[in-house]
Design an enzyme around this catalytic site. Sequence first.
Site, mmCIF file in Angstrom:
data_model
loop_
_atom_site.group_PDB
_atom_site.id
_atom_site.type_symbol
_atom_site.label_atom_id
_atom_site.label_comp_id
_atom_site.label_asym_id
_atom_site.label_seq_id
_atom_site.Cartn_x
_atom_site.Cartn_y
_atom_site.Cartn_z
ATOM 1 C CG ASN A 60 -1.850 1.169 1.280
ATOM 2 O OD1 ASN A 60 -1.949 1.943 0.333
ATOM 3 N ND2 ASN A 60 -2.545 1.325 2.393
ATOM 4 C CE LYS A 62 -0.421 3.171 4.793
ATOM 5 N NZ LYS A 62 -0.272 3.320 6.252
ATOM 6 C CG HIS A 144 -5.759 1.485 5.558
ATOM 7 N ND1 HIS A 144 -5.306 2.472 6.405
ATOM 8 C CD2 HIS A 144 -4.696 0.662 5.350
ATOM 9 C CE1 HIS A 144 -4.041 2.260 6.686
ATOM 10 N NE2 HIS A 144 -3.640 1.170 6.062
ATOM 11 C CD GLU A 146 -3.287 5.465 6.786
ATOM 12 O OE1 GLU A 146 -2.239 5.145 7.377
ATOM 13 O OE2 GLU A 146 -3.444 5.350 5.556
ATOM 14 C CD GLU A 214 -3.108 -2.692 7.484
ATOM 15 O OE1 GLU A 214 -1.956 -2.580 7.075
ATOM 16 O OE2 GLU A 214 -4.027 -1.929 7.151
ATOM 17 N N GLY A 220 2.614 2.375 10.814
ATOM 18 C CA GLY A 220 3.465 3.540 10.618
ATOM 19 C C GLY A 220 4.119 4.066 11.878
ATOM 20 C CB SER A 260 5.463 -1.409 11.838
ATOM 21 O OG SER A 260 4.954 -0.118 12.101
#
Length: 304
Positions: A60, A62, A144, A146, A214, A220, A260
């Site tokens: 991904n 992003k 996701h 985000e 996730e 991140g 990560s």
Amino acid sequence: MASMISTNCAQFSGLRRSSPTQSYSQHVNSHLRLVSSRRPRRSSSVVAMASSNKFFVGGNWKCNGTKESITKLVSDLNDAKLEADVDVVVAPPFVYIDQVKNSLTDRIEIAAQNSWVGKGGAFTGEISVEQLKDIGCKWVVLGHSERRHVIGEDDQFIGKKAAYALSEGLGVIACIGEQLQEREAGKTFDVCFQQLKAYADAIPSWDNVVIAYEPVWAIGTGKVATPEQAQEVHAALRDWLKNNVSADVATKTRIIYGGSVNGSNCAELAKQEDIDGFLVGGASLKGPEFATIVNSVTSKKVAA
């Protein structure tokens, strides 16, 4: 016009307003601490159901990259030696999908990072499933964290998006995962099962779905779930599918880990029975490291 606005607003009702006072990354970083000692509550009846599914690794990208950097990344991926028995997918930013599709090896498929909940039309800034198929996408990443916690998409809205994408022939990488405070409160399974149920309630079939677990606190941040933590959740997710969908779906559906993942930790994660691959963020922007993660399937074979 009024009726069109009313219809569009009803379709858009799955979005929640995000807090303007603090970015999500600031919130996570300000509260992040080592959580390996905090274990989610689960039933003692959950046991590992070893998967024999084909390994799946998604990258991904992003909101990263330029024409120049993506040209270099694609070149590195084209030169990489990848294990044959792995499905490999990358998700570039929308504006670079065509560039990547026209230059990347056919060995790697293309995913989008989002899609609209229905047929295209008067939805400024959105991308329709039909448009994604038109430029050669095979997959789409939905749910996701985000999109959930920054944009404000709720479980039911995400489920509807997944159902529409599947109905139009796109594969879905269906993301789920708990936030830091939810893990610390012992609510990991409650949150993940609720998010998984929203997909199950909406989609017609699991044949073209990959679940991506996730943990939000690990995305991140440099903090990664231990192999044991990740395996515990993956086993519980597979058990939920067995009890709430079917044993066949539980066995056949791939459950991949994200948060990560990098070239240093992927081998140990890959050895876990119920981890069927990875959804990779930052490390997918580095061709050689992404290839290392793809090739960690060899650790899975050794562990088996």
